[in-house]
Write an enzyme that holds these catalytic residues in place. Sequence first.
Site, PDB file in Angstrom:
ATOM      1  N   HIS A  92      31.168 -12.800  36.026  1.00  0.00           N
ATOM      2  CA  HIS A  92      30.122 -11.956  35.444  1.00  0.00           C
ATOM      3  C   HIS A  92      30.153 -12.079  33.923  1.00  0.00           C
ATOM      4  O   HIS A  92      29.137 -12.182  33.270  1.00  0.00           O
ATOM      5  CB  HIS A  92      30.340 -10.508  35.873  1.00  0.00           C
ATOM      6  CG  HIS A  92      29.511  -9.512  35.112  1.00  0.00           C
ATOM      7  ND1 HIS A  92      28.138  -9.567  35.106  1.00  0.00           N
ATOM      8  CD2 HIS A  92      29.855  -8.479  34.308  1.00  0.00           C
ATOM      9  CE1 HIS A  92      27.674  -8.592  34.331  1.00  0.00           C
ATOM     10  NE2 HIS A  92      28.697  -7.929  33.838  1.00  0.00           N
ATOM     11  N   TYR A 110      36.751 -11.015  43.623  1.00  0.00           N
ATOM     12  CA  TYR A 110      35.834 -10.498  44.643  1.00  0.00           C
ATOM     13  C   TYR A 110      35.168 -11.595  45.469  1.00  0.00           C
ATOM     14  O   TYR A 110      34.294 -11.326  46.266  1.00  0.00           O
ATOM     15  CB  TYR A 110      34.769  -9.619  43.982  1.00  0.00           C
ATOM     16  CG  TYR A 110      34.138 -10.256  42.750  1.00  0.00           C
ATOM     17  CD1 TYR A 110      33.104 -11.168  42.874  1.00  0.00           C
ATOM     18  CD2 TYR A 110      34.626  -9.966  41.465  1.00  0.00           C
ATOM     19  CE1 TYR A 110      32.549 -11.774  41.759  1.00  0.00           C
ATOM     20  CE2 TYR A 110      34.081 -10.571  40.337  1.00  0.00           C
ATOM     21  CZ  TYR A 110      33.044 -11.473  40.495  1.00  0.00           C
ATOM     22  OH  TYR A 110      32.510 -12.074  39.384  1.00  0.00           O
ATOM     23  N   ARG A 120      25.937 -17.798  40.595  1.00  0.00           N
ATOM     24  CA  ARG A 120      26.579 -17.759  39.284  1.00  0.00           C
ATOM     25  C   ARG A 120      27.933 -18.431  39.416  1.00  0.00           C
ATOM     26  O   ARG A 120      28.827 -17.901  40.070  1.00  0.00           O
ATOM     27  CB  ARG A 120      26.745 -16.278  38.910  1.00  0.00           C
ATOM     28  CG  ARG A 120      27.237 -15.988  37.531  1.00  0.00           C
ATOM     29  CD  ARG A 120      27.533 -14.493  37.395  1.00  0.00           C
ATOM     30  NE  ARG A 120      28.768 -14.137  38.072  1.00  0.00           N
ATOM     31  CZ  ARG A 120      29.030 -12.971  38.630  1.00  0.00           C
ATOM     32  NH1 ARG A 120      28.144 -12.004  38.626  1.00  0.00           N
ATOM     33  NH2 ARG A 120      30.185 -12.744  39.220  1.00  0.00           N
TER      34      ARG A 120
END
Lengths: 327, 327
Positions: A243, A251, A239
């Site tokens: 998110h 992260y 990705r």
Amino acid sequence: MTQAPTNLLHLYRQMATIRQFELRAINERRSGLIPGFIHSCVGQEATAVGACAALNRDDVIASTHRGHGHLIAKGGEPKYMMAELAGRSDGYCGGKGGSLHLSDFDLGILGANGIVAGGIPMAAGAALAFQMRGEDRVALVFFGDGAVNEGAFHEAANLAGLWKLPVIFFCENNLYGEGTPQHKQTPIPDLSARAPGYGFPGVIVDGNDVLAVLETTRQAVARARAGGGPTFIEAKTYRQRGHYEGDPMIYRSQEEMEAWKQRDPVVGFRKWLEDSNTVEPGALDATDAEVQALLDDAVAFAAASPPPAPESALEGVYGDTHGGRVF
Amino acid sequence: MREISFSQALNEAMSEEMRRDASVFLMGEDVGVFGGVFGVSAGMLAEFGEERVRDTPISEAAIVGGGLGAALVGMRPIVEIMFADFVTVAMDQVVNQVAKARAMSGGKASVPLTIRLVNGAPGSAAAQHSQSPEAWFMNVPGLKIVLPTTPYDAKGLLKTAIRGDDPVLFFEHKNLYAVTGEVPEEDYTVPFGQAAIRREGSDATVIAIGGVSATVAEAAERLAESGISVEIIDPRTLVPLDTETLVNSVKKTHRAVIVHEAHRRAGPGAEIAAILAEQAIGYLDAPILRVATKNVPFPYNPDLEQFILPTVDDVVAAVEGVVKYML
């Protein structure tokens, strides 16, 4: 059954459409046209397009919160999708679904889903109906690496394996469940290893290679149509964005993100088409221009679509009583 | 007219619908070979075969979600939750998927899914096999909620559920299965949203929901001996709710007592009391009272269980209280 020869330019057009749809949607969210949040699938175009290219129109898919690509690949029209993201009356769901609940039953799109693994039992149920009626149809359910740790996945996988349902469990392993890496969520490196426990094969494919995804999915679909039961496909991908749009992405490292951008599925496939002379000279540029125009139209269509009447919120909750109105 | 049991009436409803419509099938834990743990589907496997009377793994999310997926592609599944308490395992499917599928799609998705659930006490089944959780779902738009109390209604309401295009939670109180009553041989249905006046009276309205019907009937007999005339209303469906019949009865009797086996706090009675207060407070001569299960998890010991359940004495006392109430 025989497969039509793969139209490589069509695959590219779909991938480019998904990429452009996502980038435009992100822009339109910033501009205020789109009120809700967006989980973009930039970097995962090859999984959506490769998987859906192996399906017929009357096959069905169930999708996820990151579902724009799946819908476009299954035939969804960008203008109705963009209008839905904008919450307008001409959207696929009349402005009631938004990004998370896009659906079109005529196209066999049972819906995106706001719940991780929420659509997996649904796909098994659709496959059960096809099997019971003796129809030559399959269900394919997309889900992410996070979904394999939900109970609904395990229940549905067991049921599908037990009954040899014509369903394809298509896992887009993009390495992160929201902000937590796969290795902190699952004690095994390959999620497909779970499949034999449910009595069906698990296979791994390069999720950034559209032709590899297509070939792998074709085999799974053929197996399902022949009565062989489910297949778990683990497509390793990435990705590229957060998110959700606005995710600070603290992260993961810049190096990791850069490395995956070097393996961009849309750029990679375009280059392969160019280098291998598989399409007419100029066809790719022309396709890019077409896609650009398609998305210009989609955004204009969404912006021009009237907002739904407030009272329409009370309609369409029930089907066969009270005119569908709430009670 | 012939008399059959509540259980047999349900069996006939399912069997007759399966004969008239090939898209109807039954799926659940031990519904086939076992005939259902309460015997409701006894004999159906022999007639319809294991394709249409389908034993499942113990997987409530897959059972409900599978039913949803099959419904979305044109089947009319009946799924059984062996004890209503177990629906918690399928809560995402019921609440987020089944209930919302139509609304999220802008009214396009049709969900002809009947979910049969066994509720009720007593029987020393303790905290996880005795509950009446219908009120949990009254707060979830998109579901219909049915609680038959007679064999006639059991058959007619179940047929309405199966033939309808909306998801229905069909609660069967386990202590009603053996109750017998008149059921015609010919085909009929009972519509949703029409309460039944079980007993006409003038001094107080008792709204009796589901399995408390016998308790309330006995209380009414005792009250009649002391000259108090009770009108008993059975809502039959909580969603949709026949508020008109409830309100009209209260306007006539000026007193209302609501009785149910669901826990008292925020049970169905709370909603009904609110509706009566909103629509009939000017007619009331006494507070609206609720007689319901005390707010503790069901205890195992039979004496403790009896202590928390609504009894004939409780109903009699409540009615006497509202009849004798002085402002």
